[in-house]
Every structure is written in structure tokens, then in C-alpha cells.
Design an enzyme around this catalytic site. Sequence first.
Site, PDB file in Angstrom:
ATOM      1  N   THR A 121       0.790 -19.563 -62.962  1.00  9.14           N
ATOM      2  CA  THR A 121       1.004 -19.273 -64.382  1.00  9.14           C
ATOM      3  C   THR A 121       1.706 -17.933 -64.598  1.00  9.14           C
ATOM      4  O   THR A 121       1.586 -17.025 -63.766  1.00  9.14           O
ATOM      5  CB  THR A 121      -0.371 -19.250 -65.097  1.00  9.14           C
ATOM      6  OG1 THR A 121      -0.217 -18.745 -66.406  1.00  9.14           O
ATOM      7  CG2 THR A 121      -1.378 -18.358 -64.368  1.00  9.14           C
ATOM      8  N   ASP A 122       2.369 -17.815 -65.743  1.00 10.75           N
ATOM      9  CA  ASP A 122       2.982 -16.524 -66.090  1.00 10.75           C
ATOM     10  C   ASP A 122       1.926 -15.466 -66.429  1.00 10.75           C
ATOM     11  O   ASP A 122       2.222 -14.271 -66.478  1.00 10.75           O
ATOM     12  CB  ASP A 122       3.963 -16.686 -67.268  1.00 10.75           C
ATOM     13  CG  ASP A 122       3.358 -17.310 -68.518  1.00 10.75           C
ATOM     14  OD1 ASP A 122       2.144 -17.597 -68.536  1.00 10.75           O
ATOM     15  OD2 ASP A 122       4.113 -17.505 -69.499  1.00 10.75           O
ATOM     16  N   GLU A 123       0.678 -15.915 -66.654  1.00 10.81           N
ATOM     17  CA  GLU A 123      -0.369 -14.955 -67.045  1.00 10.81           C
ATOM     18  C   GLU A 123      -0.692 -13.948 -65.951  1.00 10.81           C
ATOM     19  O   GLU A 123      -1.333 -12.932 -66.223  1.00 10.81           O
ATOM     20  CB  GLU A 123      -1.645 -15.696 -67.445  1.00 10.81           C
ATOM     21  CG  GLU A 123      -1.455 -16.527 -68.670  1.00 10.81           C
ATOM     22  CD  GLU A 123      -2.758 -16.922 -69.325  1.00 10.81           C
ATOM     23  OE1 GLU A 123      -3.798 -16.316 -69.032  1.00 10.81           O
ATOM     24  OE2 GLU A 123      -2.716 -17.844 -70.140  1.00 10.81           O
ATOM     25  N   TYR A 148      -9.560 -15.738 -65.904  1.00 11.69           N
ATOM     26  CA  TYR A 148      -8.696 -16.862 -65.473  1.00 11.69           C
ATOM     27  C   TYR A 148      -7.433 -16.325 -64.798  1.00 11.69           C
ATOM     28  O   TYR A 148      -7.096 -16.711 -63.668  1.00 11.69           O
ATOM     29  CB  TYR A 148      -8.324 -17.745 -66.676  1.00 11.69           C
ATOM     30  CG  TYR A 148      -7.107 -18.611 -66.419  1.00 11.69           C
ATOM     31  CD1 TYR A 148      -7.160 -19.672 -65.519  1.00 11.69           C
ATOM     32  CD2 TYR A 148      -5.887 -18.347 -67.056  1.00 11.69           C
ATOM     33  CE1 TYR A 148      -6.034 -20.453 -65.266  1.00 11.69           C
ATOM     34  CE2 TYR A 148      -4.763 -19.127 -66.806  1.00 11.69           C
ATOM     35  CZ  TYR A 148      -4.836 -20.176 -65.911  1.00 11.69           C
ATOM     36  OH  TYR A 148      -3.725 -20.943 -65.650  1.00 11.69           O
ATOM     37  N   LYS A 152      -6.088 -16.627 -60.872  1.00 13.28           N
ATOM     38  CA  LYS A 152      -4.801 -17.237 -60.516  1.00 13.28           C
ATOM     39  C   LYS A 152      -3.958 -16.218 -59.745  1.00 13.28           C
ATOM     40  O   LYS A 152      -3.287 -16.570 -58.768  1.00 13.28           O
ATOM     41  CB  LYS A 152      -4.047 -17.713 -61.766  1.00 13.28           C
ATOM     42  CG  LYS A 152      -4.650 -18.902 -62.471  1.00 13.28           C
ATOM     43  CD  LYS A 152      -4.691 -20.177 -61.644  1.00 13.28           C
ATOM     44  CE  LYS A 152      -3.337 -20.781 -61.378  1.00 13.28           C
ATOM     45  NZ  LYS A 152      -3.454 -22.125 -60.721  1.00 13.28           N
TER      46      LYS A 152
HETATM   47  P1  NAD Z   1      -6.452 -28.845 -66.691  1.00 14.23           P
HETATM   48  O1  NAD Z   1      -7.647 -28.018 -66.942  1.00 14.23           O
HETATM   49  O2  NAD Z   1      -5.984 -29.790 -67.734  1.00 14.23           O
HETATM   50  O3  NAD Z   1      -6.659 -29.705 -65.364  1.00 14.23           O
HETATM   51  C1  NAD Z   1      -7.260 -29.176 -64.211  1.00 14.23           C
HETATM   52  C2  NAD Z   1      -7.667 -30.329 -63.310  1.00 14.23           C
HETATM   53  O4  NAD Z   1      -8.248 -29.779 -62.114  1.00 14.23           O
HETATM   54  C3  NAD Z   1      -8.731 -31.251 -63.930  1.00 14.23           C
HETATM   55  O5  NAD Z   1      -8.384 -32.599 -63.716  1.00 14.23           O
HETATM   56  C4  NAD Z   1     -10.012 -30.882 -63.174  1.00 14.23           C
HETATM   57  O6  NAD Z   1     -10.923 -31.970 -63.061  1.00 14.23           O
HETATM   58  C5  NAD Z   1      -9.451 -30.483 -61.819  1.00 14.23           C
HETATM   59  N1  NAD Z   1     -10.355 -29.582 -61.083  1.00 14.23           N
HETATM   60  C6  NAD Z   1     -10.971 -28.468 -61.564  1.00 14.23           C
HETATM   61  N2  NAD Z   1     -11.737 -27.911 -60.603  1.00 14.23           N
HETATM   62  C7  NAD Z   1     -11.588 -28.681 -59.487  1.00 14.23           C
HETATM   63  C8  NAD Z   1     -12.106 -28.611 -58.173  1.00 14.23           C
HETATM   64  N3  NAD Z   1     -12.943 -27.629 -57.806  1.00 14.23           N
HETATM   65  N4  NAD Z   1     -11.751 -29.559 -57.280  1.00 14.23           N
HETATM   66  C9  NAD Z   1     -10.907 -30.565 -57.650  1.00 14.23           C
HETATM   67  N5  NAD Z   1     -10.383 -30.685 -58.891  1.00 14.23           N
HETATM   68  C10 NAD Z   1     -10.718 -29.751 -59.795  1.00 14.23           C
HETATM   69  O7  NAD Z   1      -5.305 -27.818 -66.292  1.00 14.23           O
HETATM   70  P2  NAD Z   1      -3.732 -27.866 -66.581  1.00 14.23           P
HETATM   71  O8  NAD Z   1      -3.463 -27.242 -67.876  1.00 14.23           O
HETATM   72  O9  NAD Z   1      -3.243 -29.219 -66.280  1.00 14.23           O
HETATM   73  O10 NAD Z   1      -3.230 -26.853 -65.446  1.00 14.23           O
HETATM   74  C11 NAD Z   1      -2.921 -27.314 -64.144  1.00 14.23           C
HETATM   75  C12 NAD Z   1      -2.419 -26.161 -63.307  1.00 14.23           C
HETATM   76  O11 NAD Z   1      -1.264 -25.593 -63.891  1.00 14.23           O
HETATM   77  C13 NAD Z   1      -3.424 -25.022 -63.159  1.00 14.23           C
HETATM   78  O12 NAD Z   1      -3.340 -24.527 -61.851  1.00 14.23           O
HETATM   79  C14 NAD Z   1      -2.949 -23.988 -64.159  1.00 14.23           C
HETATM   80  O13 NAD Z   1      -3.310 -22.696 -63.750  1.00 14.23           O
HETATM   81  C15 NAD Z   1      -1.448 -24.195 -64.093  1.00 14.23           C
HETATM   82  N6  NAD Z   1      -0.688 -23.842 -65.298  1.00 14.23           N
HETATM   83  C16 NAD Z   1      -1.068 -24.340 -66.513  1.00 14.23           C
HETATM   84  C17 NAD Z   1      -0.287 -24.050 -67.638  1.00 14.23           C
HETATM   85  C18 NAD Z   1      -0.636 -24.618 -69.005  1.00 14.23           C
HETATM   86  O14 NAD Z   1       0.029 -24.279 -69.981  1.00 14.23           O
HETATM   87  N7  NAD Z   1      -1.621 -25.484 -69.139  1.00 14.23           N
HETATM   88  C19 NAD Z   1       0.849 -23.233 -67.507  1.00 14.23           C
HETATM   89  C20 NAD Z   1       1.171 -22.724 -66.240  1.00 14.23           C
HETATM   90  C21 NAD Z   1       0.403 -23.049 -65.146  1.00 14.23           C
HETATM   91  O1  DAU Z   2       0.822 -19.105 -70.095  1.00 14.66           O
HETATM   92  C1  DAU Z   2       0.335 -20.156 -69.331  1.00 14.66           C
HETATM   93  C2  DAU Z   2      -1.110 -20.411 -69.678  1.00 14.66           C
HETATM   94  O2  DAU Z   2      -1.114 -21.072 -70.946  1.00 14.66           O
HETATM   95  C3  DAU Z   2      -1.844 -21.270 -68.654  1.00 14.66           C
HETATM   96  O3  DAU Z   2      -1.902 -20.566 -67.446  1.00 14.66           O
HETATM   97  C4  DAU Z   2      -3.254 -21.618 -69.127  1.00 14.66           C
HETATM   98  O4  DAU Z   2      -3.867 -22.510 -68.204  1.00 14.66           O
HETATM   99  C5  DAU Z   2      -3.150 -22.299 -70.472  1.00 14.66           C
HETATM  100  O5  DAU Z   2      -4.438 -22.567 -70.989  1.00 14.66           O
HETATM  101  C6  DAU Z   2      -2.380 -21.418 -71.450  1.00 14.66           C
HETATM  102  O6  DAU Z   2      -3.141 -20.202 -71.738  1.00 14.66           O
HETATM  103  P1  DAU Z   2      -3.234 -19.602 -73.226  1.00 14.66           P
HETATM  104  O7  DAU Z   2      -4.455 -18.799 -73.303  1.00 14.66           O
HETATM  105  O8  DAU Z   2      -1.939 -19.006 -73.629  1.00 14.66           O
HETATM  106  O9  DAU Z   2      -3.381 -21.008 -74.033  1.00 14.66           O
HETATM  107  P2  DAU Z   2      -4.331 -21.465 -75.241  1.00 14.66           P
HETATM  108  O10 DAU Z   2      -3.887 -22.862 -75.577  1.00 14.66           O
HETATM  109  O11 DAU Z   2      -5.758 -21.249 -74.977  1.00 14.66           O
HETATM  110  O12 DAU Z   2      -3.890 -20.487 -76.413  1.00 14.66           O
HETATM  111  C7  DAU Z   2      -2.521 -20.354 -76.814  1.00 14.66           C
HETATM  112  C8  DAU Z   2      -2.455 -19.239 -77.853  1.00 14.66           C
HETATM  113  O13 DAU Z   2      -3.120 -19.671 -79.045  1.00 14.66           O
HETATM  114  C9  DAU Z   2      -3.151 -17.967 -77.439  1.00 14.66           C
HETATM  115  O14 DAU Z   2      -2.419 -16.857 -77.954  1.00 14.66           O
HETATM  116  C10 DAU Z   2      -4.519 -18.057 -78.105  1.00 14.66           C
HETATM  117  C11 DAU Z   2      -4.212 -18.798 -79.390  1.00 14.66           C
HETATM  118  N1  DAU Z   2      -5.274 -19.665 -79.951  1.00 14.66           N
HETATM  119  C12 DAU Z   2      -5.919 -20.524 -79.107  1.00 14.66           C
HETATM  120  C13 DAU Z   2      -6.873 -21.385 -79.592  1.00 14.66           C
HETATM  121  C14 DAU Z   2      -7.614 -22.342 -78.679  1.00 14.66           C
HETATM  122  C15 DAU Z   2      -5.544 -19.650 -81.323  1.00 14.66           C
HETATM  123  O15 DAU Z   2      -4.930 -18.877 -82.079  1.00 14.66           O
HETATM  124  N2  DAU Z   2      -6.471 -20.517 -81.801  1.00 14.66           N
HETATM  125  C16 DAU Z   2      -7.172 -21.383 -81.005  1.00 14.66           C
HETATM  126  O16 DAU Z   2      -7.998 -22.152 -81.524  1.00 14.66           O
END
Ligand code: NAD
Ligand code: DAU
Length: 332
Positions: A121-123, A148, A152
Amino acid sequence: MKRLLVTGGAGFIGSNFVRYVTTIEPDIYITVLDKLTYAGNRENLANLTQNVELVIGDICDVSLVEKLVPVNDAVIHFAAESHNDQSLDNPSLFVQTNIIGTYTLIEACRKFNTRYHHVSTDEVYGELALDDPKKFTPESPYNPSSPYAATKAGSDLLVKAWVRSFGLHATISNCSNNYGPYQHIEKFIPRQITNILCGTKPKLYGNGKNVRDWIHVDDHSSAVWLILTQGKIGETYLIGANGEKDNKAVIDLILELMNQPNDAYEYVTDRLGHDLRYAIDATKLEQELGWQPKFTDFRKGLFETIMWYRENQQWWLREKEAVEREYMNRKK
Ligand code: NAD
Ligand code: DAU
């Protein structure tokens, strides 16, 4: 590559990636290793039964991982605890899955000399100021804010060390905020869409000025596939589609696309340590591997995402009450 092991393939991005690969490479056999936590759902893989097998298990389980890794040509590691708000409540789960889980996988890949791609992630780079002209690049220093993001970052650093010390055949990608179908309703965009569908007001943290760099999940999948098949071993690629928007602007658009009054939202208590802004410079991926995002019309992508949640209420409705209860308890 004939056989892939996709960890976390029953989650949001992992399942979209599995669907993407089955479309472009239908002969590849995919094993999904997923623990099916609250964020994983076997329904995310429905209709993908041909050439896709789900193994329910934990990435921290050494004997299971050592069974699966040697019979696959590559591991694409999506599995993680992924939600910042949850990580403030229960960091130990994040340390276990994101750090120990990654360690378990890269040790197995080292042992069996297996290609590994690490999804991150960019975080890990922390926050940018709102008026900073800079974006994150592969040279940006690591400076994570939340538990988190810190786990990562730790997992990325393990992979980098395994590449350098043990010659692990690995690549890393750091992507910005994804949106699209199958995203868990705890996350910002699906939470607000489903709030409106349930007659509740969208909730905006703090002053709503925090900026996220939105990318459609299918663009993330195409980038990961390109890096897996054409990326240079040992390299890190940043994935982003120039989608910077502040949270208030996203709420405004959701309200407009769902025919709601433009003041039908509410401000709620801010997240602890809430990062101000993320922004990705994807030049390396574009210039070295020729990647380009396809879903650059955010309005269209958001509208299609809204339609998906409207048409798939059975996928999320039974969880909605519990998710909102958890948010309420967090506020107390
Ligand atoms: P998600 O939470 O939707 O899915 C995570 C999956 O991992 C789930 O299916 C869960 O059951 C599985 N999991 C969790 N713990 C586990 C374990 N111990 N063993 C096996 N499986 C396990 O997450 P996502 O949003 O799809 O993110 C997927 C990946 O991409 C993560 O590594 C996250 O850091 C990265 N990522 C997410 C975003 C985003 O915007 N969501 C952006 C950049 C990177
Ligand atoms: O940048 C990549 C990341 O994006 C991933 O690594 C994470 O797995 C993914 O969850 C996401 O993280 P964020 O914290 O940015 O996403 P989230 O959807 O939780 O929140 C997006 C933005 O919206 C953040 O600034 C918080 C805000 N927010 C979130 C929720 C749930 C609100 O304002 N209201 C809300 O109810």
C-alpha cells in the site's frame, strides 16, 4: 506460469484479481489460500469454480504453506488485515497476519525457490501535506502512521531483506486506494453507498478534507499481472491512476449519483492519526512496463460501483447492522 497461489483471494482485491486472471489467462490454475476472516467471502469467487480452488487456511500455518508453495509457479500475496480503523482497536491481529504471515510465505518461497509478488500500500510512506506538489515515488522514505500501515511497512521491509540477503525472486507493488465491486462495507465508499441504501446519512471523518488517490480495482489487477509477468526481480513499483480527491468531494458525487440532497451527510469524530493525503507517481510502472490505467472516468466507475451494491444487497445487507454497531462502539 501454469499454477498460481493467490493469498487473500476471497477478499476484495484478491477476488477481483483472480477474476481478472481467469479472463485473460483461462488455462492458468489458481489456488486461493484464504482464512475467510470477516473480510473474506467465498461468494466473491462464485462462478469461478473452473480452474479456481479455495483452500481455507491461515498464511501463518507453516505446514499448510509448505504444502502449497512448491506445487505452484508463483505466489501473489494479497492476504492481510486491511482496515485502518480495525487496526486501532486490535493491532495484534495485524502484527500476526501482516508480518508473521508474510514472513511465513517468503520463507517458503525461499526454501522452494518460488517467484513471489508482494501486494502493498501507499500508506507505508505516511502522509503528504495537502498543498505539497510532490507525490510518492519508489524512493520516498517509509513513515507509516497507523498500526495497519506500520505492519504493511514491516512486511515490505522483510521482502526487501529477503531479496538482498537470500536472492528471493520477488517484486513489490504499493498501490493507492481501490474502489469497485466486492469491497467490504466497512470501507469508505461502500459504507456510504450502503448507508444511503439503508436510509442513513453518509459519515465524513474530521473536516472531510483528507485526500485519497482513487484507482479502480481492475486497474490494480492489470498492474499486478504486468509486474508479475514482466517486472524486474527485486524492484518496487508504485501503482496509481492520478485519482486524487478529497473525501467531501467523493461524498458529494455519491449523493448526486444516488439522487440525494447535497447536504444529506454528517460529520463524525475523526480517526486517530488520520493521514491527510496520499498521492502516487506511477511513472516507473508506465515507462518501464508500459502500464496505463483503463478506468480513468471516476464518475462512471463510481456509478457502476453504486449499481453493483444496489443490485447485490444479499451480498452485504446481513452484515450492515453489525458493521455499523462496531463503528458506534468505536466512537464511545
Ligand atoms: P480485504 O480485507 O478485503 O481482504 C483480505 C483477505 O485476506 C480476506 O479475504 C481475508 O479473509 C484474508 N485473510 C486475512 N487474514 C488472513 C490470514 N491470516 N490467512 C489467510 N487469509 C487471510 O483486503 P483488500 O482491500 O482486498 O486488500 C488486499 C491487499 O491489498 C492487502 O494486502 C492490502 O494491504 C493491499 N492494498 C489494499 C488497498 C485498498 O485500497 N483496499 C490498496 C493498496 C493495497
Ligand atoms: O491507500 C491504500 C489504503 O486504502 C489501503 O492500504 C487500505 O487497505 C484501505 O483500507 C484504504 O485505507 P484508507 O484508510 O484510506 O481507506 P478507508 O476506506 O478506511 O477510508 C478512506 C478515507 O475516508 C479516509 O480518509 C478515512 C475516510 N472515512 C472513512 C470511513 C470508513 C470517512 O470519512 N468516513 C468513513 O465512514
